[in-house]
Motif scaffolding. Sequence first.
Motif, PDB file in Angstrom:
ATOM      1  N   GLY A  80      -7.608  -3.404  -9.272  1.00 34.38           N
ATOM      2  CA  GLY A  80      -7.023  -2.063  -9.280  1.00 34.38           C
ATOM      3  C   GLY A  80      -7.510  -1.180  -8.149  1.00 34.38           C
ATOM      4  N   ASP A  81      -8.765  -1.397  -7.690  1.00 33.98           N
ATOM      5  CA  ASP A  81      -9.298  -0.560  -6.617  1.00 33.98           C
ATOM      6  C   ASP A  81      -8.786  -0.969  -5.233  1.00 33.98           C
ATOM      7  OD1 ASP A  81     -10.728  -2.917  -6.364  1.00 33.98           O
ATOM      8  OD2 ASP A  81     -12.694  -1.951  -6.252  1.00 33.98           O
ATOM      9  N   GLU A  82      -7.933  -1.989  -5.169  1.00 35.53           N
ATOM     10  CA  GLU A  82      -7.340  -2.403  -3.904  1.00 35.53           C
ATOM     11  C   GLU A  82      -6.002  -1.698  -3.633  1.00 35.53           C
ATOM     12  OE1 GLU A  82      -8.652  -6.796  -2.866  1.00 35.53           O
ATOM     13  OE2 GLU A  82      -7.838  -6.696  -4.904  1.00 35.53           O
ATOM     14  N   TYR A  83      -5.677  -0.725  -4.456  1.00 38.76           N
ATOM     15  CA  TYR A  83      -4.455   0.063  -4.261  1.00 38.76           C
ATOM     16  C   TYR A  83      -4.822   1.441  -3.712  1.00 38.76           C
ATOM     17  CZ  TYR A  83      -1.586  -3.270  -6.893  1.00 38.76           C
ATOM     18  OH  TYR A  83      -0.905  -4.385  -7.305  1.00 38.76           O
ATOM     19  N   VAL A  84      -4.050   1.884  -2.727  1.00 36.29           N
ATOM     20  CA  VAL A  84      -4.194   3.226  -2.166  1.00 36.29           C
ATOM     21  C   VAL A  84      -3.187   4.103  -2.900  1.00 36.29           C
ATOM     22  CG1 VAL A  84      -3.884   4.633  -0.090  1.00 36.29           C
ATOM     23  CG2 VAL A  84      -4.797   2.311   0.097  1.00 36.29           C
ATOM     24  N   ARG A  85      -3.639   5.216  -3.412  1.00 38.55           N
ATOM     25  CA  ARG A  85      -2.742   6.115  -4.126  1.00 38.55           C
ATOM     26  C   ARG A  85      -2.280   7.232  -3.201  1.00 38.55           C
ATOM     27  NH1 ARG A  85      -5.650   3.138  -7.093  1.00 38.55           N
ATOM     28  NH2 ARG A  85      -5.228   2.681  -9.264  1.00 38.55           N
ATOM     29  N   LEU A  86      -0.958   7.452  -3.173  1.00 34.39           N
ATOM     30  CA  LEU A  86      -0.363   8.508  -2.362  1.00 34.39           C
ATOM     31  C   LEU A  86       0.508   9.368  -3.262  1.00 34.39           C
ATOM     32  CD1 LEU A  86       0.924   6.879   0.966  1.00 34.39           C
ATOM     33  CD2 LEU A  86      -0.853   8.575   0.708  1.00 34.39           C
ATOM     34  N   GLY A  87       0.162  10.644  -3.371  1.00 31.97           N
ATOM     35  CA  GLY A  87       0.989  11.560  -4.135  1.00 31.97           C
ATOM     36  C   GLY A  87       2.309  11.824  -3.414  1.00 31.97           C
ATOM     37  N   HIS A 128       2.978   7.871   4.962  1.00 34.48           N
ATOM     38  CA  HIS A 128       3.505   9.101   4.376  1.00 34.48           C
ATOM     39  C   HIS A 128       4.433   8.727   3.233  1.00 34.48           C
ATOM     40  CE1 HIS A 128       6.361  12.790   4.973  1.00 34.48           C
ATOM     41  NE2 HIS A 128       5.593  12.933   3.926  1.00 34.48           N
ATOM     42  N   ASN A 129       4.124   9.221   2.042  1.00 36.43           N
ATOM     43  CA  ASN A 129       4.968   8.985   0.868  1.00 36.43           C
ATOM     44  C   ASN A 129       6.055  10.054   0.837  1.00 36.43           C
ATOM     45  OD1 ASN A 129       6.155   8.600  -1.612  1.00 36.43           O
ATOM     46  ND2 ASN A 129       4.307   8.991  -2.816  1.00 36.43           N
ATOM     47  N   ARG A 130       7.281   9.665   1.159  1.00 37.06           N
ATOM     48  CA  ARG A 130       8.392  10.622   1.203  1.00 37.06           C
ATOM     49  C   ARG A 130       9.157  10.697  -0.115  1.00 37.06           C
ATOM     50  NH1 ARG A 130      11.552   9.588   6.663  1.00 37.06           N
ATOM     51  NH2 ARG A 130      12.998  10.824   5.453  1.00 37.06           N
ATOM     52  N   SER A 131       8.710   9.987  -1.122  1.00 38.91           N
ATOM     53  CA  SER A 131       9.415  10.001  -2.399  1.00 38.91           C
ATOM     54  C   SER A 131       8.959  11.184  -3.254  1.00 38.91           C
ATOM     55  CB  SER A 131       9.178   8.701  -3.159  1.00 38.91           C
ATOM     56  OG  SER A 131       7.877   8.670  -3.702  1.00 38.91           O
ATOM     57  N   ARG A 132       9.633  11.366  -4.362  1.00 41.66           N
ATOM     58  CA  ARG A 132       9.295  12.461  -5.289  1.00 41.66           C
ATOM     59  C   ARG A 132       8.278  12.035  -6.335  1.00 41.66           C
ATOM     60  NH1 ARG A 132      15.149  15.315  -6.348  1.00 41.66           N
ATOM     61  NH2 ARG A 132      15.483  15.881  -4.176  1.00 41.66           N
ATOM     62  N   THR A 133       7.845  10.783  -6.260  1.00 41.72           N
ATOM     63  CA  THR A 133       6.854  10.294  -7.223  1.00 41.72           C
ATOM     64  C   THR A 133       5.647   9.738  -6.475  1.00 41.72           C
ATOM     65  OG1 THR A 133       8.111   8.228  -7.291  1.00 41.72           O
ATOM     66  CG2 THR A 133       8.339   9.679  -9.176  1.00 41.72           C
ATOM     67  N   ALA A 134       4.517   9.789  -7.138  1.00 36.81           N
ATOM     68  CA  ALA A 134       3.306   9.200  -6.578  1.00 36.81           C
ATOM     69  C   ALA A 134       3.483   7.688  -6.514  1.00 36.81           C
ATOM     70  CB  ALA A 134       2.108   9.565  -7.442  1.00 36.81           C
ATOM     71  N   ARG A 135       2.846   7.068  -5.537  1.00 38.11           N
ATOM     72  CA  ARG A 135       2.939   5.620  -5.346  1.00 38.11           C
ATOM     73  C   ARG A 135       1.548   5.033  -5.187  1.00 38.11           C
ATOM     74  NH1 ARG A 135       8.529   4.001  -5.576  1.00 38.11           N
ATOM     75  NH2 ARG A 135       9.555   6.015  -5.422  1.00 38.11           N
ATOM     76  N   ALA A 136       1.427   3.782  -5.612  1.00 34.10           N
ATOM     77  CA  ALA A 136       0.217   3.005  -5.361  1.00 34.10           C
ATOM     78  C   ALA A 136       0.602   1.872  -4.423  1.00 34.10           C
ATOM     79  CB  ALA A 136      -0.344   2.454  -6.665  1.00 34.10           C
ATOM     80  N   LEU A 137      -0.145   1.729  -3.324  1.00 29.74           N
ATOM     81  CA  LEU A 137       0.161   0.747  -2.290  1.00 29.74           C
ATOM     82  C   LEU A 137      -0.995  -0.231  -2.192  1.00 29.74           C
ATOM     83  CD1 LEU A 137       0.966   3.421   0.446  1.00 29.74           C
ATOM     84  CD2 LEU A 137       2.523   2.555  -1.289  1.00 29.74           C
TER      85      LEU A 137
END
Length: 192
Positions: free
Chosen positions: A117-124, A69-78
């Motif tokens: 680049g495709d090894e990152y999971v994007r979380l809004g 769960h991305n609890r920040s105010r910005t999108a993250r790539a993990l």
Amino acid sequence: MSTSRRTRRSGSSVVLRLTRNSLVALAIAMPVNVGAAEPSAAPPVIVCTVSVPSLVERGQPVLFAVTLHNRSRTARALLNWGTPFEEAWLQPFVEVERDGRPVPYGGASVKRGDPDGDEYVRLGSGQRRTANLELSDVFDFSVPGRYTVTPRLVLHDVVALPAALPRPRAQHIAHPLACGGAQVIVVRLAPK
């Protein structure tokens, strides 16, 4: 040294002359707000939870689910390395014990270069994602008993978006995740 103090008036202010013993006593008596100058520990940006079924019949699959769960105010790539988001067991990122004894990991362990680049999971911002893998693919759950599953998940790179991806390994900063553990009881199938 004496613990006396002398007071002298100088204009509109009062000046105290304190000896060393009285300074120690004054320091002990003064209230101190410990940690007030330090910022409080920030809550984690990425929160992790895990689940397994609480009861499984021997021989049935044991599904391991991880939710980030991305609890920040910005999108993250993990970076998905060493997590169920790789959709395969490519390293042991959980420890399993049966009745307090370790169960050996029987899956792959890979060495890595720089990520794609495709090894990152994007979380809004505020978004959750769940990935599932079968624990029984790489750990032996064939013996009835109480199994404890303890994740050892580390996000090898977390990037605030928008950003250029992928990042080379030299720029990665590891983020260990505190996911908590889970238990599953494996039971023998009752005869019919």
